[in-house]
Scaffold this motif. Structure first.
Motif, PDB file in Angstrom:
ATOM      1  N   ALA A 183       6.369  16.478   6.269  1.00 46.18           N
ATOM      2  CA  ALA A 183       7.344  16.743   7.335  1.00 46.18           C
ATOM      3  C   ALA A 183       6.876  16.135   8.658  1.00 46.18           C
ATOM      4  CB  ALA A 183       7.576  18.241   7.483  1.00 46.18           C
ATOM      5  N   ARG A 184       5.616  16.308   8.970  1.00 42.58           N
ATOM      6  CA  ARG A 184       5.088  15.756  10.220  1.00 42.58           C
ATOM      7  C   ARG A 184       5.101  14.227  10.208  1.00 42.58           C
ATOM      8  NH1 ARG A 184      -0.149  19.644  11.293  1.00 42.58           N
ATOM      9  NH2 ARG A 184       1.030  21.520  11.855  1.00 42.58           N
ATOM     10  N   ALA A 185       4.777  13.655   9.083  1.00 43.82           N
ATOM     11  CA  ALA A 185       4.762  12.193   8.985  1.00 43.82           C
ATOM     12  C   ALA A 185       6.169  11.624   9.118  1.00 43.82           C
ATOM     13  CB  ALA A 185       4.131  11.756   7.664  1.00 43.82           C
ATOM     14  N   ILE A 186       7.150  12.292   8.541  1.00 44.80           N
ATOM     15  CA  ILE A 186       8.537  11.840   8.674  1.00 44.80           C
ATOM     16  C   ILE A 186       8.951  11.892  10.146  1.00 44.80           C
ATOM     17  CG2 ILE A 186      10.955  12.397   8.136  1.00 44.80           C
ATOM     18  CD1 ILE A 186       9.913  13.193   5.301  1.00 44.80           C
ATOM     19  N   ARG A 187       8.512  12.912  10.856  1.00 48.88           N
ATOM     20  CA  ARG A 187       8.822  13.007  12.287  1.00 48.88           C
ATOM     21  C   ARG A 187       8.288  11.792  13.029  1.00 48.88           C
ATOM     22  NH1 ARG A 187       6.899  18.299  14.257  1.00 48.88           N
ATOM     23  NH2 ARG A 187       4.850  17.388  14.024  1.00 48.88           N
ATOM     24  N   GLU A 188       7.112  11.312  12.643  1.00 51.93           N
ATOM     25  CA  GLU A 188       6.505  10.170  13.303  1.00 51.93           C
ATOM     26  C   GLU A 188       7.268   8.867  13.065  1.00 51.93           C
ATOM     27  OE1 GLU A 188       4.235  10.482  15.517  1.00 51.93           O
ATOM     28  OE2 GLU A 188       3.883  12.590  15.096  1.00 51.93           O
ATOM     29  N   LEU A 189       8.093   8.830  12.028  1.00 53.38           N
ATOM     30  CA  LEU A 189       8.867   7.619  11.742  1.00 53.38           C
ATOM     31  C   LEU A 189       9.985   7.408  12.757  1.00 53.38           C
ATOM     32  CD1 LEU A 189       9.109   7.769   7.854  1.00 53.38           C
ATOM     33  CD2 LEU A 189       7.489   6.486   9.263  1.00 53.38           C
ATOM     34  N   GLY A 190      10.364   8.474  13.441  1.00 53.84           N
ATOM     35  CA  GLY A 190      11.350   8.344  14.505  1.00 53.84           C
ATOM     36  C   GLY A 190      12.784   8.310  14.021  1.00 53.84           C
ATOM     37  N   PRO A 191      13.681   7.860  14.886  1.00 56.04           N
ATOM     38  CA  PRO A 191      15.115   7.961  14.616  1.00 56.04           C
ATOM     39  C   PRO A 191      15.636   7.066  13.484  1.00 56.04           C
ATOM     40  CG  PRO A 191      14.715   6.816  16.685  1.00 56.04           C
ATOM     41  CD  PRO A 191      13.387   7.322  16.197  1.00 56.04           C
ATOM     42  N   ALA A 192      14.814   6.201  12.950  1.00 57.50           N
ATOM     43  CA  ALA A 192      15.271   5.330  11.866  1.00 57.50           C
ATOM     44  C   ALA A 192      15.227   6.012  10.500  1.00 57.50           C
ATOM     45  CB  ALA A 192      14.414   4.059  11.828  1.00 57.50           C
ATOM     46  N   VAL A 193      14.895   7.295  10.462  1.00 56.51           N
ATOM     47  CA  VAL A 193      14.814   8.025   9.192  1.00 56.51           C
ATOM     48  C   VAL A 193      16.209   8.101   8.565  1.00 56.51           C
ATOM     49  CG1 VAL A 193      14.302  10.265   8.146  1.00 56.51           C
ATOM     50  CG2 VAL A 193      12.818   9.353   9.930  1.00 56.51           C
ATOM     51  N   PRO A 194      16.346   7.692   7.300  1.00 51.92           N
ATOM     52  CA  PRO A 194      17.660   7.710   6.650  1.00 51.92           C
ATOM     53  C   PRO A 194      18.195   9.131   6.453  1.00 51.92           C
ATOM     54  CG  PRO A 194      16.035   6.559   5.286  1.00 51.92           C
ATOM     55  CD  PRO A 194      15.315   7.144   6.458  1.00 51.92           C
ATOM     56  N   LYS A 223       9.954   2.393   6.216  1.00 58.34           N
ATOM     57  CA  LYS A 223      10.771   2.683   5.035  1.00 58.34           C
ATOM     58  C   LYS A 223       9.953   2.663   3.753  1.00 58.34           C
ATOM     59  CE  LYS A 223      12.351  -2.024   4.188  1.00 58.34           C
ATOM     60  NZ  LYS A 223      13.513  -2.904   4.060  1.00 58.34           N
ATOM     61  N   TYR A 224       8.839   1.942   3.732  1.00 54.00           N
ATOM     62  CA  TYR A 224       7.997   1.912   2.531  1.00 54.00           C
ATOM     63  C   TYR A 224       7.247   3.226   2.340  1.00 54.00           C
ATOM     64  CZ  TYR A 224       9.086  -2.998   2.995  1.00 54.00           C
ATOM     65  OH  TYR A 224       9.758  -4.179   3.132  1.00 54.00           O
ATOM     66  N   ALA A 225       7.089   3.986   3.416  1.00 60.00           N
ATOM     67  CA  ALA A 225       6.410   5.275   3.329  1.00 60.00           C
ATOM     68  C   ALA A 225       7.353   6.377   2.854  1.00 60.00           C
ATOM     69  CB  ALA A 225       5.815   5.656   4.688  1.00 60.00           C
ATOM     70  N   LEU A 226       8.650   6.205   3.070  1.00 62.02           N
ATOM     71  CA  LEU A 226       9.596   7.285   2.796  1.00 62.02           C
ATOM     72  C   LEU A 226       9.613   7.800   1.365  1.00 62.02           C
ATOM     73  CD1 LEU A 226      12.629   6.654   5.093  1.00 62.02           C
ATOM     74  CD2 LEU A 226      11.274   8.724   4.897  1.00 62.02           C
ATOM     75  N   PRO A 227       9.618   6.958   0.331  1.00 62.71           N
ATOM     76  CA  PRO A 227       9.627   7.521  -1.031  1.00 62.71           C
ATOM     77  C   PRO A 227       8.435   8.455  -1.276  1.00 62.71           C
ATOM     78  CG  PRO A 227      10.164   5.192  -1.105  1.00 62.71           C
ATOM     79  CD  PRO A 227       9.731   5.487   0.304  1.00 62.71           C
ATOM     80  N   GLY A 228       7.263   8.046  -0.834  1.00 58.42           N
ATOM     81  CA  GLY A 228       6.082   8.892  -1.008  1.00 58.42           C
ATOM     82  C   GLY A 228       6.166  10.168  -0.191  1.00 58.42           C
ATOM     83  N   ALA A 265       0.817  -1.215   0.000  1.00 56.99           N
ATOM     84  CA  ALA A 265       0.000   0.000   0.000  1.00 56.99           C
ATOM     85  C   ALA A 265       0.851   1.266   0.000  1.00 56.99           C
ATOM     86  CB  ALA A 265      -0.928  -0.013   1.201  1.00 56.99           C
ATOM     87  N   ALA A 266       2.111   1.158  -0.366  1.00 57.58           N
ATOM     88  CA  ALA A 266       3.011   2.316  -0.331  1.00 57.58           C
ATOM     89  C   ALA A 266       2.493   3.482  -1.167  1.00 57.58           C
ATOM     90  CB  ALA A 266       4.404   1.916  -0.781  1.00 57.58           C
ATOM     91  N   GLU A 267       1.757   3.194  -2.245  1.00 59.79           N
ATOM     92  CA  GLU A 267       1.251   4.291  -3.082  1.00 59.79           C
ATOM     93  C   GLU A 267       0.134   5.073  -2.395  1.00 59.79           C
ATOM     94  OE1 GLU A 267      -1.281   0.770  -4.339  1.00 59.79           O
ATOM     95  OE2 GLU A 267       0.823   1.052  -3.945  1.00 59.79           O
ATOM     96  N   CYS A 268      -0.356   4.592  -1.277  1.00 55.53           N
ATOM     97  CA  CYS A 268      -1.407   5.277  -0.512  1.00 55.53           C
ATOM     98  C   CYS A 268      -0.839   6.318   0.449  1.00 55.53           C
ATOM     99  CB  CYS A 268      -2.238   4.281   0.280  1.00 55.53           C
ATOM    100  SG  CYS A 268      -3.111   3.086  -0.735  1.00 55.53           S
ATOM    101  N   PRO A 282       0.518   9.322   0.187  1.00 56.95           N
ATOM    102  CA  PRO A 282       0.045  10.706   0.118  1.00 56.95           C
ATOM    103  C   PRO A 282      -1.352  10.894   0.729  1.00 56.95           C
ATOM    104  CG  PRO A 282       1.067  10.093  -1.949  1.00 56.95           C
ATOM    105  CD  PRO A 282       0.961   8.836  -1.124  1.00 56.95           C
ATOM    106  N   ALA A 283      -2.252   9.971   0.478  1.00 63.41           N
ATOM    107  CA  ALA A 283      -3.605  10.088   1.024  1.00 63.41           C
ATOM    108  C   ALA A 283      -3.604   9.927   2.541  1.00 63.41           C
ATOM    109  CB  ALA A 283      -4.530   9.049   0.376  1.00 63.41           C
ATOM    110  N   VAL A 284      -2.776   9.033   3.056  1.00 64.44           N
ATOM    111  CA  VAL A 284      -2.693   8.827   4.502  1.00 64.44           C
ATOM    112  C   VAL A 284      -2.067  10.052   5.163  1.00 64.44           C
ATOM    113  CG1 VAL A 284      -1.706   7.403   6.336  1.00 64.44           C
ATOM    114  CG2 VAL A 284      -2.619   6.310   4.293  1.00 64.44           C
ATOM    115  N   ALA A 285      -1.026  10.590   4.553  1.00 61.07           N
ATOM    116  CA  ALA A 285      -0.379  11.786   5.104  1.00 61.07           C
ATOM    117  C   ALA A 285      -1.338  12.975   5.109  1.00 61.07           C
ATOM    118  CB  ALA A 285       0.882  12.121   4.305  1.00 61.07           C
ATOM    119  N   ALA A 286      -2.147  13.094   4.074  1.00 65.77           N
ATOM    120  CA  ALA A 286      -3.131  14.179   4.028  1.00 65.77           C
ATOM    121  C   ALA A 286      -4.145  14.039   5.160  1.00 65.77           C
ATOM    122  CB  ALA A 286      -3.830  14.198   2.669  1.00 65.77           C
TER     123      ALA A 286
END
Length: 141
Positions: free
Chosen positions: A93-104, A71-76, A38-41, A43-47
């Motif tokens: 930006a907010r969604a990336i923050r939620e991914l925590g310290p594993a952000v590349p 990591k599957y969310a990161l490209p989107g 569901a990685a293509e979803c 943008p809709a989830v982030a919105a």
């Protein structure tokens, strides 16, 4: 079977615009269950995460879904940082923050670039807060 997963993900993405809260919640939970399929979803989830007036249950489910996709969310999300709409860049930006310290590192670099170059102060602030929350120290240019 597995070949049907992208179609199911697309259906869930459409369902995220349903006026009924329960339908949107079901869609987000379904996207989370599909995982990488569901990685293509993203943008809709982030919105949904930042939509004004959105039900708190939807926002919490959206946050949890993005974290689970990891990591599957990161490209989107990286793509959304360059979206034309301000609210989508803030959502990313907010969604990336939620991914925590594993952000590349490459995602952190993109956040820093957007923080310095975006025309909108709210986007720059969201990127700055995300970098700070992820433990990135900033000394300026």
């Amino acid at each position: 079977g597995k070949p049907a997963l992208p179609y199911l993900a697309a259906c869930y993405a459409v369902q995220l615009s349903d006026p009924e809260v329960e339908a949107r919640l079901e869609a987000i939970v379904g996207i989370r269950a599909l995982g990488a399929s569901a990685a293509e979803c993203v943008p809709a989830v982030a919105a949904a995460l930042v939509r004004k007036g959105e039900d708190r249950r939807i926002q919490e489910a959206a946050k949890e879904t993005l974290v689970r996709l990891g990591k599957y969310a990161l490209p989107g999300l990286k793509e959304l940082l360059q979206h034309d709409e301000v609210y989508m860049r803030i959502a990313a930006a907010r969604a990336i923050r939620e991914l925590g310290p594993a952000v590349p590192v490459e995602a952190l670099k993109l956040l820093a670039i957007v923080m310095l170059e975006d025309q909108d102060v709210h986007v720059r602030l969201a990127c700055s807060r995300t970098l700070g929350a992820l433990g990135v120290e900033w000394w300026g240019p």
